[in-house]
Design an enzyme around this catalytic site. Structure first.
Site, PDB file in Angstrom:
ATOM      1  N   SER A  94      -8.448   5.344   2.791  1.00 10.47           N
ATOM      2  CA  SER A  94      -8.711   3.765   3.246  1.00 10.47           C
ATOM      3  C   SER A  94     -10.275   3.656   3.951  1.00 10.47           C
ATOM      4  CB  SER A  94      -7.151   4.032   4.556  1.00 10.47           C
ATOM      5  OG  SER A  94      -7.991   2.509   4.866  1.00 10.47           O
ATOM      6  N   ASP A 215      -0.336  -2.243  -1.741  1.00 11.87           N
ATOM      7  CA  ASP A 215      -0.429  -1.988  -0.518  1.00 11.87           C
ATOM      8  C   ASP A 215      -0.623  -3.934   0.016  1.00 11.87           C
ATOM      9  OD1 ASP A 215      -2.099  -1.681   1.306  1.00 11.87           O
ATOM     10  OD2 ASP A 215      -3.174   0.176   0.472  1.00 11.87           O
ATOM     11  N   HIS A 243       0.796   1.477   2.375  1.00 12.89           N
ATOM     12  CA  HIS A 243      -1.158   1.804   2.655  1.00 12.89           C
ATOM     13  C   HIS A 243      -1.456   3.332   2.521  1.00 12.89           C
ATOM     14  CE1 HIS A 243      -4.949   1.515   2.672  1.00 12.89           C
ATOM     15  NE2 HIS A 243      -5.105   1.722   3.967  1.00 12.89           N
TER      16      HIS A 243
END
Length: 266
Positions: A94, A215, A243
């Site tokens: 991320s 996601d 995610h």
């Protein structure tokens, strides 16, 4: 205090090549628990808690420095220099994906290969670019965080996990609650307000992108944009949701990583 100590660094593993594992928003370095044993068999493994994250994250967070993704990249470079590492494998989830991208642009000699899980250079839709969010939606998210952080976590955690996994939701909720609410809000503003597309275009290191098919934070179009834009990139789509695939689908993530790093492992 050293950067390694300040960020609660952890080092383990039997390998000669260094692998750095850098987690995403709302988690801490324990997010790598399912992947770490595989890495420890093959690499010298370094992990740490991003500023503001982890049990004592508030001690490492600076509202000015970490109001930009480049401040986190400075932390990463400082930690690497402090440990005397060069030519590492970097695995970022991320927000740490773009932190790594910024660090690689500044100091390309530090990185041999990068793995980016659930990466996004820009979360806002803009023109033909699909980031997945409109400003109005983000403003509502920030307002919810500010009004009642506990209630926000209760809704945000299962949405991000993306599957019916009570253990994963509970663990993600726990690490979110480790963050001081004002730091969590400021970090969210930094992430969702950033535009790292110019940085992505300049990444000099080979990159392996990993993304789930569904996601809530990162649409497939984002992974496709990154794969087409980063000069040397591959993209693997996991037939999974959420995610946090390194937590909820670690076997599939490791299968891809092993395949993409085969040349380094042999």
């Amino acid at each position: 205090m050293s950067c390694f100590a300040k960020l609660h660094g952890r080092r383990s593993g039997a390998g000669k090549t260094t692998a750095i594992l850098s987690h995403g928003f709302g988690t801490d370095q324990d997010a790598w628990a399912s992947l770490r044993p595989w890495f420890e068999e093959r690499f010298d493994v370094i992990s740490f808690d991003l500023a503001g994250c982890g049990p004592a994250g508030a001690e490492s967070y600076d509202f000015d420095r970490h109001g930009s993704m480049f401040g986190y990249a400075d932390d990463l470079i400082e930690l690497i220099d402090e440990l005397g590492v060069q030519g590492c494998i970097y695995v970022g989830h991320s927000m740490s994906s773009m932190i790594g991208a910024a660090a690689a642009c500044a100091r390309p000699e530090l990185f041999t290969r990068m793995v980016m899980i659930g990466a996004s250079p820009r979360y806002l839709n803009e023109g033909d670019y699909v980031g997945g969010f409109e400003q109005e939606g983000l403003d509502q998210l920030f307002a919810s965080m500010a009004a009642n952080f506990q209630a926000w976590v209760a809704g945000f955690a299962p949405m991000v996990v993306g599957i019916d996994d009570r253990e994963a939701v509970a663990d993600f909720s726990r690490t979110l609650f480790q963050m001081r609410p004002d730091i969590a809000l400021n970090t969210s503003r930094t992430i969702f307000g950033s535009d790292m597309r110019r940085t992505a275009r300049r990444v000099p290191t080979p990159v392996h992108l990993i993304q789930t098919a569904s996601d809530v934070a990162v649409p497939l179009q984002v992974g496709e944009w990154l794969a087409a834009t980063i000069p040397d990139a591959t993209l693997d789509i996991i037939d999974a949701s959420g995610h946090l695939p390194h937590i909820t689908a670690p076997v599939e993530v490791l299968r891809i990583i092993e395949q993409r790093l085969a040349g380094i492992l042999s």
